[in-house]
Structures are given as structure tokens and as C-alpha cells.
Design a protein around this motif. Sequence first.
Motif, mmCIF file in Angstrom:
data_model
loop_
_atom_site.group_PDB
_atom_site.id
_atom_site.type_symbol
_atom_site.label_atom_id
_atom_site.label_comp_id
_atom_site.label_asym_id
_atom_site.label_seq_id
_atom_site.Cartn_x
_atom_site.Cartn_y
_atom_site.Cartn_z
ATOM 1 N N GLU A 85 0.903 -1.318 0.093
ATOM 2 C CA GLU A 85 0.010 -0.022 -0.070
ATOM 3 C C GLU A 85 0.743 1.214 0.053
ATOM 4 O O GLU A 85 0.512 2.158 -0.743
ATOM 5 C CB GLU A 85 -1.025 -0.044 1.301
ATOM 6 N N ALA A 86 1.850 1.213 0.672
ATOM 7 C CA ALA A 86 2.850 2.461 0.916
ATOM 8 C C ALA A 86 3.660 2.715 -0.401
ATOM 9 O O ALA A 86 3.778 3.779 -0.802
ATOM 10 C CB ALA A 86 3.924 2.321 2.054
ATOM 11 N N GLN A 87 3.772 1.656 -1.018
ATOM 12 C CA GLN A 87 5.014 1.749 -2.411
ATOM 13 C C GLN A 87 3.703 2.029 -3.305
ATOM 14 O O GLN A 87 3.991 2.769 -4.529
ATOM 15 C CB GLN A 87 5.293 0.460 -2.746
ATOM 16 N N ARG A 88 2.811 1.557 -3.243
ATOM 17 C CA ARG A 88 1.640 2.130 -4.381
ATOM 18 C C ARG A 88 1.227 3.348 -4.392
ATOM 19 O O ARG A 88 1.337 4.123 -5.500
ATOM 20 C CB ARG A 88 0.005 1.293 -4.288
ATOM 21 N N SER A 89 1.230 4.153 -2.998
ATOM 22 C CA SER A 89 0.997 5.394 -2.752
ATOM 23 C C SER A 89 2.080 6.274 -3.390
ATOM 24 O O SER A 89 1.980 7.183 -4.135
ATOM 25 C CB SER A 89 0.817 5.856 -1.300
ATOM 26 N N PHE A 90 3.411 5.755 -3.326
ATOM 27 C CA PHE A 90 4.457 6.464 -3.608
ATOM 28 C C PHE A 90 4.697 6.563 -5.121
ATOM 29 O O PHE A 90 4.972 7.625 -5.547
ATOM 30 C CB PHE A 90 5.913 5.837 -3.140
ATOM 31 N N TRP A 91 4.491 5.316 -5.731
ATOM 32 C CA TRP A 91 4.685 5.453 -7.331
ATOM 33 C C TRP A 91 3.366 6.250 -7.875
ATOM 34 O O TRP A 91 3.573 6.603 -9.005
ATOM 35 C CB TRP A 91 4.750 4.140 -7.756
ATOM 36 N N ALA A 92 2.471 6.266 -7.399
ATOM 37 C CA ALA A 92 1.222 7.000 -7.692
ATOM 38 C C ALA A 92 1.595 8.612 -7.762
ATOM 39 O O ALA A 92 1.193 9.376 -8.768
ATOM 40 C CB ALA A 92 -0.018 6.720 -7.095
ATOM 41 N N ILE A 93 2.409 8.906 -7.115
ATOM 42 C CA ILE A 93 2.999 10.220 -6.857
ATOM 43 C C ILE A 93 4.273 10.479 -7.875
ATOM 44 O O ILE A 93 4.212 11.423 -8.777
ATOM 45 C CB ILE A 93 3.346 10.879 -5.548
ATOM 46 N N ALA A 94 5.052 9.578 -7.690
ATOM 47 C CA ALA A 94 6.492 9.532 -8.497
ATOM 48 C C ALA A 94 6.380 9.484 -10.061
ATOM 49 O O ALA A 94 7.119 10.225 -10.767
ATOM 50 C CB ALA A 94 7.318 8.448 -8.109
ATOM 51 N N LEU A 95 5.739 8.370 -10.485
ATOM 52 C CA LEU A 95 5.557 8.407 -11.795
ATOM 53 C C LEU A 95 5.040 9.531 -12.651
ATOM 54 O O LEU A 95 5.682 10.054 -13.586
ATOM 55 C CB LEU A 95 4.779 7.212 -12.281
ATOM 56 N N PRO A 96 3.965 10.198 -12.311
ATOM 57 C CA PRO A 96 3.599 11.361 -13.119
ATOM 58 C C PRO A 96 4.289 12.523 -12.992
ATOM 59 O O PRO A 96 4.468 13.240 -13.692
ATOM 60 C CB PRO A 96 2.079 11.597 -12.439
ATOM 61 N N LEU A 97 4.915 12.535 -11.392
ATOM 62 C CA LEU A 97 5.931 13.861 -11.535
ATOM 63 C C LEU A 97 7.210 13.689 -12.295
ATOM 64 O O LEU A 97 7.909 14.789 -12.755
ATOM 65 C CB LEU A 97 6.488 13.837 -10.126
ATOM 66 N N SER A 98 7.539 12.411 -12.412
ATOM 67 C CA SER A 98 8.816 12.197 -13.259
ATOM 68 C C SER A 98 8.785 12.612 -14.744
ATOM 69 O O SER A 98 9.581 12.882 -15.210
ATOM 70 C CB SER A 98 9.249 10.686 -13.116
#
Length: 325
Positions: free
Chosen positions: A30-43
Amino acid sequence: MQIQTYGLLLALSLLCSIVITHFLSKEKMEAQRSFWAIALPLSLLGSRLLYILPNLRYYLEEVSYPLAMLFFWDGGLSLFGALLGFLLAMSIAKKRGIFADFHRFANAAFATLWLFVCGMRFAEGFAGMGLGKPFDAENGGLFIVNIYDYSHLAVYRLEAVFAAIMLVASLILFSKMYRKDDKLMDSYLGMLSLLMLSVSQVVFESMRNDGHLLIGFIHVQQVLFAVLIVSLLYYIRSRLPIQSRMNSWLLLALVIVLVGIDFAMEFVVDGRLNLPLSLFGMSSFARNYLIISLVSACFAAIGIHFLCQLYCCRTALHQSKASEG
């Protein structure tokens, strides 16, 4: 077909990096999904934005079609921009406390970042990107690509090999640092990966023949990675105990001298400055990039020295507190 292959390899390398990070970090899904949901669009946004900004004139005047700026699938992504978006996502995750052990996740993510870089550079070969300036050469080779009557240095292959070596080294370091599932006090491997990526890109960007974009003699990304190197050195130094820090004037002098040599060599590479220096009978091409590589190696050596000091100081402090407890 080349563009599709490029995108496919890019996606596969990113997916593999995410999967390996998941297993190394041992964070909840759950924590990793939350992070990648932010990281991928920003990147993705950062990568495209940093490509567009130096090329605004192209979209507004030459093409006269500003909407094409949004066509990220049509080529034009910046590694530094993607890295900037990723760092912003890391900062958000740290502030929100998404991860149980933020430093372990950061170390794992930056260790596997090299897999993404390796895949991205390898993919460039299918899109005709990542080549060096043309020169005359009778024989080809692993790092030489022959196009028509000229040979080009296959810079993307050099970068892919370097990234593969760094990936193996980073994974070995990660396994040693977390040998007993310890909880480290800082993102040492993350800072090391950022440093090594930056110093290598200063060299590789200089070798590329993709056109100069800023102030007529140096690439935008090369300038930004150089800024990141200096910022990292001062950031790591600030985390050291005062008695272990290098004298600020000495560090400043080293930075000014090394940056000055690097900038001067860019003028030499572009033919705007003559360097009457012979090194062991080397060609001017080999001599120029040897000097640029040595300058980058000096930056890397200073940063690694700081990181080793930081790791030793933090480890000694942790052991002291453990023994007192």
C-alpha cells in the motif's frame, strides 16, 4: 517500429526497477503504491518539461504548433527532469511518513535506478539516439557505430555498460549495508547513486552530438548535473560533524578549479579554444575526454570521501548509543 521498441524497453526497465525496489525495501504494498502514484506522474512531467523549456523556440516559431509540446510519446524526454520529479516525490513521501523505513526505501530505489538508466540508454540504440560526434575511423567496434562514411562513438552503449556496472556495485553495497536487516540512519546509497550518475552524465553529455542548447557551448542537462554535483557535495558536508568537515574555503577552491577546467574543456571540445597539450601521443579526442573524465573522477572522489566519513560517524554514534542503552 524503432520508437515502439524504445518505449517498450523503457517501460520494461522501469517495471523491473519498481519490482526489485519492492523486494529490497520490504515496505508494504500500500505504501509503495501510494509513492509510485506520486512519483511516476511527477517524473514524466519533469522529464517532458525540462525538454520543452530549452526548445520553446522550436515549438513556437519553427513548428508553430505549441500543442506539440504535450506529445510526450513523440520523443523528447529529459533524464534530469525525470530525476527531479522523482526527488520531489521522495521529499513528499518523507514529509508524509509514507514509509516505515524511508532511508531503506531510498537506498533501494536509487540502487535500482541504474537498471532504468541502463535500459533507457540501451533503448536509445533502437531510436538512433545517443551517438557522438562524427570522426574518421577505419575499424568499427562495440562502442563505434559506422553511418555512411563516418564513424560515431556509441555513447549510449558506454552509458549502458557504466549503468550495468553501477547496478551490480549498488546491489552488492545494499546487501552489505543491510546484512543484518539493520535500520540505517541515512540514505547513503541514494546520495552515492546521485553523485555517480551526475559525474558520469557530465562526461557522457559532453560526448553526445545532440546539439548544444545553452549559452552556445554546453548542454542544459550537463549544466544541471554539474549543479547537482556541487549541491550534493555541500549537502553531504553539511551532514558531517563540524570537526570532520573539509574547510569551506578549500572545498570552494577545489570546486571552482574543477568547474573551471570542465568549462574550459567544453570550449576545447567545440573547437573554440586551442589546447596545445600532447598526452602520451593520444589523439585530441581521447585527450579531451580523458581530462573531462579525470575532473569528474575528482568530484566523485571528494563526494565518496564525504560519504565514507558520514557513514563512519553515524555508525560510531549509533553503536555508542546502543552500548550505553
